[in-house]
Design a protein around this motif. Structure first.
Motif, PDB file in Angstrom:
ATOM      1  N   ASP A  50     -23.043   0.077  34.448  1.00  0.00           N
ATOM      2  CA  ASP A  50     -23.874   0.217  33.249  1.00  0.00           C
ATOM      3  C   ASP A  50     -23.278   1.337  32.407  1.00  0.00           C
ATOM      4  OD1 ASP A  50     -26.176   1.634  31.730  1.00  0.00           O
ATOM      5  OD2 ASP A  50     -27.069  -0.280  32.280  1.00  0.00           O
ATOM      6  N   ILE A  51     -22.642   0.952  31.282  1.00  0.00           N
ATOM      7  CA  ILE A  51     -21.985   1.931  30.417  1.00  0.00           C
ATOM      8  C   ILE A  51     -22.891   2.192  29.222  1.00  0.00           C
ATOM      9  CG2 ILE A  51     -19.941   2.477  29.051  1.00  0.00           C
ATOM     10  CD1 ILE A  51     -19.626  -0.227  31.591  1.00  0.00           C
ATOM     11  N   PRO A  52     -23.520   3.373  29.161  1.00  0.00           N
ATOM     12  CA  PRO A  52     -24.542   3.626  28.145  1.00  0.00           C
ATOM     13  C   PRO A  52     -23.985   3.761  26.735  1.00  0.00           C
ATOM     14  CG  PRO A  52     -24.136   5.595  29.451  1.00  0.00           C
ATOM     15  CD  PRO A  52     -23.354   4.501  30.091  1.00  0.00           C
ATOM     16  N   ALA A  53     -24.902   3.679  25.766  1.00  0.00           N
ATOM     17  CA  ALA A  53     -24.532   3.731  24.348  1.00  0.00           C
ATOM     18  C   ALA A  53     -23.761   5.001  24.009  1.00  0.00           C
ATOM     19  CB  ALA A  53     -25.790   3.617  23.491  1.00  0.00           C
ATOM     20  N   ALA A  54     -24.128   6.112  24.643  1.00  0.00           N
ATOM     21  CA  ALA A  54     -23.455   7.381  24.337  1.00  0.00           C
ATOM     22  C   ALA A  54     -21.970   7.324  24.669  1.00  0.00           C
ATOM     23  CB  ALA A  54     -24.121   8.526  25.101  1.00  0.00           C
ATOM     24  N   VAL A  55     -21.616   6.625  25.755  1.00  0.00           N
ATOM     25  CA  VAL A  55     -20.203   6.483  26.127  1.00  0.00           C
ATOM     26  C   VAL A  55     -19.503   5.507  25.186  1.00  0.00           C
ATOM     27  CG1 VAL A  55     -18.609   5.744  27.946  1.00  0.00           C
ATOM     28  CG2 VAL A  55     -20.635   7.088  28.530  1.00  0.00           C
ATOM     29  N   ILE A  56     -20.208   4.449  24.793  1.00  0.00           N
ATOM     30  CA  ILE A  56     -19.649   3.494  23.827  1.00  0.00           C
ATOM     31  C   ILE A  56     -19.307   4.230  22.530  1.00  0.00           C
ATOM     32  CG2 ILE A  56     -20.169   1.468  22.402  1.00  0.00           C
ATOM     33  CD1 ILE A  56     -21.959   0.499  24.752  1.00  0.00           C
ATOM     34  N   ASP A  57     -20.211   5.100  22.074  1.00  0.00           N
ATOM     35  CA  ASP A  57     -19.968   5.869  20.858  1.00  0.00           C
ATOM     36  C   ASP A  57     -18.819   6.871  21.045  1.00  0.00           C
ATOM     37  OD1 ASP A  57     -22.002   4.599  19.466  1.00  0.00           O
ATOM     38  OD2 ASP A  57     -23.509   6.092  19.999  1.00  0.00           O
ATOM     39  N   GLN A  58     -18.669   7.341  22.257  1.00  0.00           N
ATOM     40  CA  GLN A  58     -17.651   8.353  22.552  1.00  0.00           C
ATOM     41  C   GLN A  58     -16.231   7.784  22.557  1.00  0.00           C
ATOM     42  OE1 GLN A  58     -18.028  10.026  26.494  1.00  0.00           O
ATOM     43  NE2 GLN A  58     -16.765  11.824  26.019  1.00  0.00           N
ATOM     44  N   ILE A  59     -16.053   6.586  23.165  1.00  0.00           N
ATOM     45  CA  ILE A  59     -14.687   6.071  23.349  1.00  0.00           C
ATOM     46  C   ILE A  59     -14.467   4.705  22.713  1.00  0.00           C
ATOM     47  CG2 ILE A  59     -14.366   7.410  25.462  1.00  0.00           C
ATOM     48  CD1 ILE A  59     -14.885   4.874  27.091  1.00  0.00           C
ATOM     49  N   ASN A  60     -15.443   4.130  22.068  1.00  0.00           N
ATOM     50  CA  ASN A  60     -15.499   2.824  21.395  1.00  0.00           C
ATOM     51  C   ASN A  60     -15.794   1.699  22.395  1.00  0.00           C
ATOM     52  OD1 ASN A  60     -13.031   1.265  22.111  1.00  0.00           O
ATOM     53  ND2 ASN A  60     -11.909   2.755  20.874  1.00  0.00           N
ATOM     54  N   ILE A  61     -16.299   0.598  21.863  1.00  0.00           N
ATOM     55  CA  ILE A  61     -16.803  -0.475  22.719  1.00  0.00           C
ATOM     56  C   ILE A  61     -15.702  -1.141  23.540  1.00  0.00           C
ATOM     57  CG2 ILE A  61     -16.698  -2.137  20.814  1.00  0.00           C
ATOM     58  CD1 ILE A  61     -19.203  -2.102  23.799  1.00  0.00           C
ATOM     59  N   LEU A  62     -14.512  -1.302  22.965  1.00  0.00           N
ATOM     60  CA  LEU A  62     -13.425  -1.928  23.721  1.00  0.00           C
ATOM     61  C   LEU A  62     -13.049  -1.073  24.917  1.00  0.00           C
ATOM     62  CD1 LEU A  62     -11.214  -4.020  24.221  1.00  0.00           C
ATOM     63  CD2 LEU A  62      -9.771  -2.778  22.590  1.00  0.00           C
ATOM     64  N   GLN A  63     -12.827   0.227  24.680  1.00  0.00           N
ATOM     65  CA  GLN A  63     -12.441   1.116  25.779  1.00  0.00           C
ATOM     66  C   GLN A  63     -13.566   1.270  26.798  1.00  0.00           C
ATOM     67  OE1 GLN A  63      -9.404   2.075  26.343  1.00  0.00           O
ATOM     68  NE2 GLN A  63      -8.763   1.086  24.424  1.00  0.00           N
ATOM     69  N   ALA A  64     -14.816   1.237  26.339  1.00  0.00           N
ATOM     70  CA  ALA A  64     -15.945   1.330  27.266  1.00  0.00           C
ATOM     71  C   ALA A  64     -15.980   0.108  28.183  1.00  0.00           C
ATOM     72  CB  ALA A  64     -17.251   1.455  26.487  1.00  0.00           C
ATOM     73  N   THR A  65     -15.719  -1.061  27.609  1.00  0.00           N
ATOM     74  CA  THR A  65     -15.695  -2.288  28.401  1.00  0.00           C
ATOM     75  C   THR A  65     -14.537  -2.267  29.391  1.00  0.00           C
ATOM     76  OG1 THR A  65     -16.654  -3.510  26.547  1.00  0.00           O
ATOM     77  CG2 THR A  65     -15.630  -4.805  28.294  1.00  0.00           C
ATOM     78  N   MET A  66     -13.349  -1.874  28.914  1.00  0.00           N
ATOM     79  CA  MET A  66     -12.182  -1.784  29.798  1.00  0.00           C
ATOM     80  C   MET A  66     -12.412  -0.770  30.916  1.00  0.00           C
ATOM     81  SD  MET A  66      -9.755  -3.925  28.918  1.00  0.00           S
ATOM     82  CE  MET A  66     -11.056  -5.099  28.585  1.00  0.00           C
ATOM     83  N   LEU A  67     -13.079   0.337  30.579  1.00  0.00           N
ATOM     84  CA  LEU A  67     -13.369   1.350  31.590  1.00  0.00           C
ATOM     85  C   LEU A  67     -14.314   0.791  32.644  1.00  0.00           C
ATOM     86  CD1 LEU A  67     -13.230   4.223  32.696  1.00  0.00           C
ATOM     87  CD2 LEU A  67     -15.039   4.870  31.071  1.00  0.00           C
ATOM     88  N   GLY A  68     -15.327   0.046  32.214  1.00  0.00           N
ATOM     89  CA  GLY A  68     -16.241  -0.571  33.173  1.00  0.00           C
ATOM     90  C   GLY A  68     -15.523  -1.527  34.104  1.00  0.00           C
ATOM     91  N   MET A  69     -14.598  -2.335  33.550  1.00  0.00           N
ATOM     92  CA  MET A  69     -13.832  -3.266  34.373  1.00  0.00           C
ATOM     93  C   MET A  69     -12.951  -2.522  35.366  1.00  0.00           C
ATOM     94  SD  MET A  69     -12.780  -6.191  31.574  1.00  0.00           S
ATOM     95  CE  MET A  69     -14.010  -7.379  30.989  1.00  0.00           C
ATOM     96  N   ARG A  70     -12.352  -1.460  34.886  1.00  0.00           N
ATOM     97  CA  ARG A  70     -11.498  -0.650  35.755  1.00  0.00           C
ATOM     98  C   ARG A  70     -12.307  -0.025  36.895  1.00  0.00           C
ATOM     99  NH1 ARG A  70      -9.334   5.325  33.955  1.00  0.00           N
ATOM    100  NH2 ARG A  70      -9.292   6.150  36.070  1.00  0.00           N
ATOM    101  N   LEU A  71     -13.456   0.564  36.573  1.00  0.00           N
ATOM    102  CA  LEU A  71     -14.251   1.238  37.591  1.00  0.00           C
ATOM    103  C   LEU A  71     -14.780   0.258  38.635  1.00  0.00           C
ATOM    104  CD1 LEU A  71     -16.247   3.775  35.374  1.00  0.00           C
ATOM    105  CD2 LEU A  71     -14.273   4.241  36.835  1.00  0.00           C
TER     106      LEU A  71
END
Length: 290
Positions: free
Chosen positions: A133-154
């Motif tokens: 679960d990648i919260p809105a604050a992280v999406i705003d911090q690194i952008n939605i693409l990177q947040a999604t990629m980070l979730g997949m990586r983790l």
């Protein structure tokens, strides 16, 4: 990657908080913790993918999908699923025929009722599953693409880390990481190598519309979609005037009117243009009233 257990048992069930992470060589403190939860059945994993040094090993297939990239509100959810070996494969080959997951396909092609039926079944019958679960604050911090990629990586790395602790890493097991989309995440291969999992044994494949092609990706799509919907219903109960249960955070007319009337919530993604514009309008109105 720095993580702290959210419970005493970091293996099964999986419950982990990620607060700091290395993104493209830059070690950053996340604006909010990323929560990962799920389960890995080690006994079943060993039974489904036995170690046999005399014959070729069947690759352990990890399907990954996301839900919630487009909405203006809430988290983006990424899920990974490992199905039993005989259930893993192309949907068109019908490996799920006669199983409890026989109706499984791309979550977008299923009604909400069918998704809700499949959700606990995927959790029950998957060898392993995990949701980030990648919260809105992280999406705003690194952008939605990177947040999604980070979730997949983790999701991938946490599953592989647990598997490495229970499998004989002297036998080079093969892994197929199947991503729904057109690109694979940048895994931390150096850290995985220290666990005995070399980059050469990980075959990461990006599949456009993969949730309609591979059973493991379809299973992940159910987990991601339903888990995100659950968070939307919780927000709806908290803020009923926004009508979140109906629009699920997408930029519908009703949602935009609610933002204009009631304002921007903490869970809104401030980096998304419609929300950013709403905030700018509020600031402009306030400055004009001074």
């Amino acid at each position: 990657m720095s993580n702290t257990p959210c419970s005493a048992n970091p293996f099964t069930p999986i419950s982990t908080c990620i607060e700091q992470v290395d993104i493209k060589g830059q070690y950053i403190q996340l604006a909010a913790p990323i929560q990962l939860s799920g389960q890995l059945n080690i006994v079943e994993l060993l039974a489904q993918y036995p170690i046999n040094e005399e014959s070729e090993q069947a690759p352990i297939q990890i399907g990954i999908d996301e839900a919630g990239r487009g909405p203006l509100l809430g988290s983006v959810n990424v899920a990974a699923a490992i199905l039993p070996a005989t259930w893993s494969g192309l949907i068109e080959d019908a490996p799920l025929k006669g199983t409890p997951l026989s109706i499984l396909t791309d979550s977008k092609q299923l009604s909400e009722k069918k998704r809700d039926i499949l959700y606990p079944l995927v959790q029950q019958y998957a060898v392993g599953h995990i949701v980030a679960d990648i919260p809105a604050a992280v999406i705003d911090q690194i952008n939605i693409l990177q947040a999604t990629m980070l979730g997949m990586r983790l999701c991938t790395e946490v599953l592989l880390e647990i598997i490495a602790k229970h499998f004989n890493t002297s036998v080079e097991r093969q892994f197929e990481v199947l991503i729904d989309g057109n690109r694979c995440p940048d895994l931390d291969y150096a850290s995985l190598d220290k666990l005995g999992i070399k980059e050469s044994v990980i075959d990461c494949q990006a599949w456009v519309k993969g949730d309609a092609r591979h059973t493991s990706i379809a299973a992940a799509s159910i987990l991601a979609k339903v888990s995100r919907d659950k968070t939307m219903y919780a927000l709806d109960a908290q803020y009923p005037e926004y009508g979140i249960a109906k629009h699920k955070g997408y930029p519908t007319r009703a949602h935009m009117e609610a933002i204009e009337t009631y304002g921007v919530l903490t869970a809104h993604r401030r980096s998304f243009a419609p929300v950013r514009k709403a905030l700018e309008n509020v600031a402009h109105t306030e400055s004009g009233n001074r």
